[in-house]
Scaffold this motif. Structure first.
Motif, short mmCIF file in Angstrom:
data_model
loop_
_atom_site.label_atom_id
_atom_site.label_comp_id
_atom_site.label_asym_id
_atom_site.label_seq_id
_atom_site.Cartn_x
_atom_site.Cartn_y
_atom_site.Cartn_z
N ALA A 269 0.83 -1.20 0.00
CA ALA A 269 0.00 0.00 0.00
C ALA A 269 0.86 1.25 0.00
CB ALA A 269 -0.93 -0.01 1.22
N VAL A 270 1.98 1.22 0.73
CA VAL A 270 2.87 2.37 0.76
C VAL A 270 3.53 2.57 -0.60
CG1 VAL A 270 4.89 3.40 1.87
CG2 VAL A 270 3.26 2.11 3.23
N MET A 271 3.82 1.48 -1.31
CA MET A 271 4.38 1.60 -2.65
C MET A 271 3.38 2.27 -3.61
SD MET A 271 6.64 -1.86 -3.33
CE MET A 271 6.94 -1.37 -5.03
N ILE A 272 2.09 2.00 -3.41
CA ILE A 272 1.07 2.70 -4.20
C ILE A 272 1.14 4.20 -3.91
CG2 ILE A 272 -1.41 2.98 -4.55
CD1 ILE A 272 -1.73 0.00 -4.00
N GLY A 273 1.29 4.55 -2.63
CA GLY A 273 1.44 5.95 -2.28
C GLY A 273 2.67 6.57 -2.92
N ALA A 274 3.77 5.81 -2.99
CA ALA A 274 4.99 6.30 -3.63
C ALA A 274 4.77 6.57 -5.11
CB ALA A 274 6.12 5.29 -3.44
N CYS A 275 3.98 5.74 -5.75
CA CYS A 275 3.68 5.92 -7.18
C CYS A 275 2.94 7.23 -7.41
CB CYS A 275 2.88 4.73 -7.69
SG CYS A 275 2.49 4.83 -9.45
N PHE A 276 1.96 7.54 -6.58
CA PHE A 276 1.22 8.78 -6.74
C PHE A 276 2.12 9.99 -6.48
CE2 PHE A 276 -2.54 6.00 -6.15
CZ PHE A 276 -3.26 6.41 -7.26
N LEU A 277 3.01 9.91 -5.49
CA LEU A 277 3.91 11.02 -5.22
C LEU A 277 4.84 11.25 -6.41
CD1 LEU A 277 5.09 13.15 -3.34
CD2 LEU A 277 6.55 11.36 -2.35
N ILE A 278 5.37 10.18 -6.98
CA ILE A 278 6.25 10.29 -8.15
C ILE A 278 5.49 10.90 -9.32
CG2 ILE A 278 7.45 8.91 -9.90
CD1 ILE A 278 8.33 7.05 -7.59
N ASP A 279 4.24 10.51 -9.51
CA ASP A 279 3.43 11.07 -10.59
C ASP A 279 3.32 12.59 -10.45
OD1 ASP A 279 1.65 11.45 -12.70
OD2 ASP A 279 -0.09 10.95 -11.48
#
Length: 295
Positions: free
Chosen positions: A268-278
């Motif tokens: 779930a935290v990796m999903i959050g990282a993806c949105f931050l990178i976007d």
């Protein structure tokens, strides 16, 4: 005409029911279908929730609902069954026609193309259009029952290498109100670097991106590595979507890969990282400098 009588005793059992059309109930998510919870009748026995019932609407099929798992945050059971997530940002016609930034919406799918989650940004108009991709945001991620199972909170921060004391951060809650981890940006002169942390802010994984974050005609990969950065255990990739979408919209597609047995909270935290990178590198809108990560 079909007989209304009971089926023959030898008829095979059907594991799943037929797809249903159920109107969405979450305000802000748009007109999307979520699976309704069955309810018992007054005075009668309670009807258990229907499990593994995919939903189809306009060609979209939801991933079957997995059974509950002890010590797993509700709604994250889906993540125990997959090692890859595809994130597709939806095209906002109003944003294309007017140039005003609108709330982003995303579909999260598994490798089979089944929708696992739906994500919706919640940011006011003034913040979106004044702060642009640097804006603070709240993103709610819903499962196919319409429940908010993951919530991402990004405060207003700076990402310039000149301000190493106030770098980007995203808090990941699952369910909302219960923090399961953080994504924090690490200072580096030329490389995009992040750390994945647990709820106690203990470092768990590292993320490292390329020196030049440019998606011209090819995918851009951010490697997810062990703490000593000697072993790559996953990847967050920004997929090339074609000249038209890249030039005239800020619609992006991402892919996340991770080990099947990775802790669902860290997934779930990796999903959050993806949105931050976007938002940091690809949510350029009218600011073309976002292609290179320059504010």
């Amino acid at each position: 005409f079909y007989s209304l009588g009971p089926p023959p005793a030898t008829a095979p059992a059907v594991p799943y029911g037929s797809p249903q059309h159920v109107p969405g109930t979450y305000q802000g998510a748009g007109n999307y279908a979520f699976q309704a919870q069955p309810m018992g009748f007054p005075g009668g026995p309670a009807v258990p929730p229907v499990q593994n019932q995919p939903i189809m609407q306009e060609g979209t099929i939801w991933m079957p609902i997995p059974p509950s798992i002890p010590n797993c945050p509700p709604g994250l059971e889906y993540l125990t069954q997959i090692d890859q997530i595809l994130i597709h940002q939806q095209i906002e016609l109003l944003e294309i026609l007017t140039g005003f930034e609108t709330n982003n919406k995303y579909e999260l799918k598994n490798a089979l193309g089944q929708r696992v989650y739906f994500a919706a940004e919640e940011t006011d108009c003034l913040t979106r259009n004044c702060c642009g991709p640097a804006r603070p945001f709240t993103i709610r991620i819903l499962d196919n029952l319409g429940r908010v199972v993951i919530m991402l909170e990004r405060p207003l921060r700076c990402s310039s290498c000149c301000c190493p004391c106030c770098l980007q951060e995203v808090e990941v809650q699952a369910p909302p109100g219960t923090t399961v981890g953080y994504v924090v940006q690490n200072w580096h002169a030329c490389l995009p670097k992040f750390t994945i942390q647990d709820d106690k802010k203990t470092d768990i994984l590292k993320i490292s991106g390329p020196c030049v974050v440019c998606s011209c005609c090819e995918d851009v990969h951010f490697e997810v590595k062990s703490l000593d950065e000697t072993c790559t255990i996953g990847r967050i990739s920004k997929h090339w979507t074609g000249f038209v979408k890249e030039a005239f919209t800020d619609v992006d597609n991402f892919g996340i890969t991770f080990p099947m047995d990775l802790d669902v909270k860290m997934k779930a935290v990796m999903i959050g990282a993806c949105f931050l990178i976007d938002f940091m590198f690809f949510e350029h809108g009218s600011d073309r400098n976002q292609r290179t990560g320059v504010w």
